[in-house]
Scaffold this active site. Sequence first.
Site, short mmCIF file in Angstrom:
data_model
loop_
_atom_site.label_atom_id
_atom_site.label_comp_id
_atom_site.label_asym_id
_atom_site.label_seq_id
_atom_site.Cartn_x
_atom_site.Cartn_y
_atom_site.Cartn_z
N ASP A 166 2.19 2.79 8.82
CA ASP A 166 3.47 2.75 9.53
C ASP A 166 3.83 4.15 10.02
O ASP A 166 2.96 4.88 10.49
CB ASP A 166 4.55 2.17 8.60
CG ASP A 166 5.64 1.45 9.37
OD1 ASP A 166 5.45 0.27 9.69
OD2 ASP A 166 6.68 2.06 9.67
N HIS A 203 10.98 4.19 8.90
CA HIS A 203 10.55 2.81 8.71
C HIS A 203 9.52 2.69 7.59
O HIS A 203 9.60 1.80 6.73
CB HIS A 203 10.00 2.26 10.02
CG HIS A 203 9.81 0.78 10.06
ND1 HIS A 203 8.58 0.18 9.95
CD2 HIS A 203 10.70 -0.23 10.19
CE1 HIS A 203 8.71 -1.12 10.04
NE2 HIS A 203 9.99 -1.41 10.18
N SER A 240 10.95 -6.88 8.50
CA SER A 240 10.24 -5.76 7.88
C SER A 240 10.57 -5.65 6.39
O SER A 240 9.65 -5.58 5.56
CB SER A 240 10.57 -4.45 8.59
OG SER A 240 9.82 -4.32 9.77
#
Length: 566
Positions: A105, A173, A496
Amino acid sequence: MIPETGERIFNNDYVDLFIHFPRDLEYFERFTDATVQLLDLMTAVVRIPSTYLDNSTISKYGYSAVPILSGIVDQADLEASGITRLRNIPNLNLRGQGVLIGILDTGIDYTNPIFRYPDNTTKIAALWDQTIYGENYSTNTYYGTEYTREQINQALQSQNPYEIVPSRDEIGHGTMLAGIAAGNEVPEKGFSGVTPDAELVIVKLKPAKQNLKDFWKIPTDAVCYQSNDIAFALEYLEITANKLGRPMSICVALGSSQGPHDNSLILNYLLSLRSENLNFTITIAGGNEGNARRHYYSVIDPSIGYDTVELKVGNNEKGFSMELWGDSPGLFAMDITSPSGEYISRIIPRVNEYFKVSFIFDNTIILIDYQVVEAQSGDQLILLRFSDPAPGIWTFHIYGKGDLSLSFHIWLPMDGFISGDTFFLKSDPDTTLLSFANATEPITVTSYNTANDSLYLNVSKGYTRTGNIKPEIAAPGVNITSPNLDQGFSPVSGTSPAAAFISGVAAIILEWGIVNGNLPLIKTSDVKGLMIRGARRDPTLTYPNQDWGYGILNVYHIFESLRSSI
């Protein structure tokens, strides 16, 4: 062709092409200035001068050769999923001991205390930062820099840790995913990762090259990654887990609206292939495109012969792509009417041909690629790439020819790659799972609110374009307490956090099965089956369904169903 040595990987003067090997390699052998980098026995990355990336690229090399670009899916609740109840049983106090969580990520804030042991050493077993050019790259990748546990520990003891390990998560994130899956408990903040005793292997992905952003008409400032870099990240995670001799649960919270929305993308094939490996699980976030109005579906009535699609384009939209996928064996064509009323007559499909359409009353240019038989899916693709699209209502007549069902789908880019003011007037919320979530073997996750058992408002919905059952499971994903880049906590919502949650639960099952020796030969499909078996289902609904898959995650019920084995 010559072997890859690394200097072209970051250079925007070269473009990456993602190909099947060795089938497609013969075509690229004609280039005298091309390098090849093998990923495995079936796939390779070919790098050629970016001057070859032009309007004819797809007609020459095929749609699948140009890497698709994916974005991050999203910018309480152990109790609801039965995890707390499970921990209260001494023999089943499963916290991820001996298991790795793999995150590919935006990187990780490795200095955050939730990723450290009490002695100030790291829970990160390895970190590969694809963005840092150096010589300590992962085997056969030729790019990025790999940092070991020892180097990260050295950095944590330093007054200036980033001088030793300069890898940062500037977006947050990846830190969010890692924290939800495996962060330490912080009782005073009401936070605990699902598996606080698991360790982490992190890949910070390299941003997509500008030449590919330009090709796909994606905004320059969009956060996005190339499918070939994701593929190398998956390989790195697997190699590292095998080197450490530990099972791994991999979390993929990236996606794209590009592609046929089935298992035929090269990356989807790789995701499914790696999901078959023993000791591994792969979890994928379904996406948050359900209410974005960026999907259209229709079946052409043979008595009429065409269907009318209306697309509203917002002000200040600089450019975007649009993909029509026609279900075989039908054959599809289109005509176009601009907001000013300028008409482009029916464009007849030809094999692997492209057209450039210019408008007199507007500055709009549309590049149209016809793939009558797209190589990976076998279905027809009409790809439109808009430059300076005029705002207002665009009208497309879609014509179908054939004696069987003339169904087709159209997708616009995902959130972050197009403005929210561009959408179909008569959109369809189904079949809106992001592309990677359509891979057959991984676990695809949707998101729900534990406060009222309602589906998260924006979730993407199934099934796949070819009718495979996706998503499979719903997990907590609304107002989830998550670490932020200030080393505090913030609520997050979407698929997510739900994917990170399921990745942690998969690690629990790997710990019980492999580390504790109860089920030593286990892989993604086995873990998926256990989750489905233990899922909580609403008696008023029919399962599986396009919204909830097979039901709501309940970890306690998984082990309750295995009581005799335990």
